[in-house]
Every structure is written in C-alpha cells, then in structure tokens.
Design an enzyme around this catalytic site. Structure first.
Site, PDB file in Angstrom:
ATOM      1  N   GLN A  99      36.790  62.345  37.178  1.00 40.41           N
ATOM      2  CA  GLN A  99      37.316  63.472  37.937  1.00 40.41           C
ATOM      3  C   GLN A  99      36.403  63.835  39.104  1.00 40.41           C
ATOM      4  O   GLN A  99      36.872  64.181  40.195  1.00 40.41           O
ATOM      5  CB  GLN A  99      37.493  64.681  37.024  1.00 40.41           C
ATOM      6  CG  GLN A  99      37.997  65.945  37.720  1.00 40.41           C
ATOM      7  CD  GLN A  99      39.376  65.775  38.343  1.00 40.41           C
ATOM      8  OE1 GLN A  99      40.128  64.883  37.955  1.00 40.41           O
ATOM      9  NE2 GLN A  99      39.712  66.616  39.312  1.00 40.41           N
ATOM     10  N   GLU A 100      35.111  63.740  38.887  1.00 39.83           N
ATOM     11  CA  GLU A 100      34.161  64.114  39.929  1.00 39.83           C
ATOM     12  C   GLU A 100      34.162  63.130  41.100  1.00 39.83           C
ATOM     13  O   GLU A 100      34.111  63.537  42.264  1.00 39.83           O
ATOM     14  CB  GLU A 100      32.739  64.209  39.352  1.00 39.83           C
ATOM     15  CG  GLU A 100      32.509  65.374  38.405  1.00 39.83           C
ATOM     16  CD  GLU A 100      32.379  66.703  39.137  1.00 39.83           C
ATOM     17  OE1 GLU A 100      32.486  66.729  40.382  1.00 39.83           O
ATOM     18  OE2 GLU A 100      32.184  67.735  38.453  1.00 39.83           O
ATOM     19  N   SER A 101      34.196  61.833  40.797  1.00 43.40           N
ATOM     20  CA  SER A 101      33.963  60.857  41.868  1.00 43.40           C
ATOM     21  C   SER A 101      34.757  59.568  41.773  1.00 43.40           C
ATOM     22  O   SER A 101      34.597  58.688  42.627  1.00 43.40           O
ATOM     23  CB  SER A 101      32.482  60.487  41.889  1.00 43.40           C
ATOM     24  OG  SER A 101      32.137  59.772  40.695  1.00 43.40           O
TER      25      SER A 101
END
Length: 347
Positions: free
Chosen positions: A78-80
């Site tokens: 989700q972050e990257s």
C-alpha cells in the site's frame, strides 16, 4: 513467541529432469538470507525476493502476536507497491514511506552498508517493523476498542496522537481507507505456515534454513548458496504455458534449495545427481530418516537422478517441486512417483 503452523501438503504429478549446472544473478540480501530461523505465524508469498528475507526478519524481531509477515507485506504494498525509489508529494521516502523526522527515530543501518537510509530495502523494512511493533504494543495497552492492527496502522498513517485523540481509528478518509485496504489485502500475501524445527545439528539447521523459503517460486536453474535468483530455459525445462517462465522468476530449483540450505557448513555441489554422488557413502534407510536427510528420485539408477528433497519429519519432505509451484512441504509418498525413489543420504 508466535505459534508455528504446519505447512499444507500437496500432491505432485509432474516429474522434471534436474541435473544441470547453472549460473544466476542473486538478488536476495546476504544478511537476510543468512538468517536460519523459521518465521512465526503465517507464511509469506507474493512479495519480491529482495523484500522477502527482510520482511520475515522484521516479523521475527517483534514478539507481538498481532505482527505477521503478511501485515508488513500488505502495508509495504500500500505504501509503495514495493518500489524502493517511491516518494510522496508530502516528502515520505522509500518503500516504507518514512518522513525524515520519523525516520530519525526508527531508522538504522540494518543492511550494514554504512548508511541508515529510508531508500535501502533492508533498512526501511526493519524500521517499519520496529515502528509497527511499538504501535501494536501501544494499541494493545490502550484499551481502545477495535482490531489492534487497525489501531497500529492508523498510528503509522496519521500518528499515534490522532489515535489517542479519537480513542480509535481517526475519522480521516485517507486513514480509514489506508487501514481497510491493508487489512483486506493481507490474505494475498499469506503463504503456507512454516515448519517448527526442533533439535540441533547440521541436518536440523539445514531444514530450518530451507523452511524460511517456503512459498518461494520454483525457477529452473535459479537459486544458489546466497538465495533465490532468476533461472533459465534449456529448450525443455523452465516453461509454463508455452513461455519461458524461469528467466523471469526469482526462485530455486530442487537442488539449489538443498545447496542453499546446507551452505556454508556443508558445501554441496549444484545438481541433484552430483549431490547424490557427494553423499551416497552415507546412505540412510527409510525407517531411519531424520530431519535434514536428502531424498533422491531417478528414472534409471544413480546416473539418472532428477530430483532431490529434504526430509522434514513426520513422513514429509520439503522441496522445490516444479515450474509453476513454490517451495513446499509434501508427503514423501506423493512428492514424486514412488517407483522412482532411489534412497536417502545424510550429508
């Protein structure tokens, strides 16, 4: 300590010839792949090879039962999307998207390259694990209602002060979406549970190390002492659905997994046939098998050995079966055709 689940068994019907010499570009991190302990809780799948060892290591470093490899993997996705060069408009950096101020608290030189950097995969994942472990502890002791994983994720996204202010997940649309998408994505990264390996000695240590690779894809010609790598196709092997799968798959074949498991204490040769030749002076009967023993299959005596597996105890083996599958635990009786079983050795 987290509960270690038994790996699911699978029946394998396709036999591959695995007697080759190979070379591959190893991309797994040396520090991460050298860790021989099995991971706790659920296993892990569907993550890039360069992240896998670090995610498992970060999970093992946290004693909170709510921490699992799949939670860290879903959060990184989700972050990257596992992109080490990711940077947000707000200035968050690297695969775990740390702001500089937050990085100053949690960042360390975990990969030993002389610099603590949010852009380095090992440094970032270990810092993510430390921060999430701390947040899980705070969430558990807070007394706030709801899933403590959701509270911890909200703290990672919006800051723990916001969680305290609202005594739960803050009513921010971005944070609520962040929490929901990560928790719903976790099953995508949950692999088969890993083995609990008791005892000590060369065989048990090798099995324990090999078990960290459960869920890693099979790659014909891939892998080696330092970890998984891309493989190649030889005109017959390494193909899936009519295309060369091995050249784009980071993983192990059966003999490279064995070589990786025993290295560097015992430096076995690369191919299944050569591994049999190097250990056949120490045969083991089927009734005397111990964890870590090597088992071999052939279509015509020792000169035609095509597969090797590691005995995992309780009538099971751990092996890399074939293209399209992953490293797994399977019953000895069905891992390969019973009529092809040659015997076992003890390195």
């Amino acid at each position: 300590m987290k509960v270690l689940a038994g790996a699911a068994a699978a029946t394998i019907g396709l036999v591959l010839l695995v007697t080759l010499a190979v070379m591959g570009v190893v991309i797994a991190d040396d520090n991460a792949s050298a860790d021989e302990a099995t991971d706790g809780g659920k296993g892990l799948q569907g993550v890039p090879a360069e992240y896998r060892g670090w995610i498992l290591k970060a999970d093992r470093a946290c004693t909170e039962p709510a921490m699992t490899p799949s939670l860290l993997a879903a959060q990184l996705y989700q972050e990257s999307r596992f992109q080490p060069t990711a940077e947000s408009h707000a200035g968050a950096q690297g695969p775990a998207q740390f702001m500089p101020g937050t990085w100053a608290t949690w960042g360390r030189d975990d990969d030993g390259n002389g610099e603590a950097s949010p852009w380095d995969i090992g440094d970032a994942v270990m810092a993510q694990g430390r921060m999430m472990c701390s947040l899980l502890k705070q969430a558990k002791s807070s007394g706030y209602s709801g899933d403590i994983r959701a509270l911890a994720l909200a703290g990672y996204n919006a800051g723990w002060g916001a969680v305290e202010q609202y005594q739960g997940v803050p009513p921010y649309a971005e944070t609520q979406h962040y929490v929901e998408i990560i928790l719903s994505t976790m099953p995508r990264f949950e692999g088969p549970g890993l083995l609990e390996v008791s005892g000590s000695g060369t065989g048990a240590d090798a099995l324990r190390k090999a078990a960290t690779q459960i869920g890693t894809p099979y790659a014909w010609g891939g892998g080696g002492p330092q970890g998984p790598s891309t493989g190649f196709c030889d005109g017959t092997n390494g193909y899936l659905g009519g295309r060369c799968s091995a050249s784009s798959t980071v993983g192990f074949d059966c003999s490279s997994l064995v070589q990786y498991a025993y290295w560097p204490k015992t430096k076995l040769p690369r191919t299944a046939a050569a591994q049999y030749g190097a250990t056949s002076h120490r045969p083991v009967s089927r009734n005397d098998l111990k964890p870590g023993d090597l088992l071999f299959w052939s279509r015509g005596g020792s000169a035609a050995i095509y597969h090797v597996a590691i005995y995992a105890g309780d009538g099971n083996v751990l092996h890399a079966p074939r293209t399209g599958r992953t490293v797994e635990v399977a019953p000895l009786t069905s891992a390969m055709p019973q009529g092809d079983y040659v015997g076992a050795t003890r390195p």
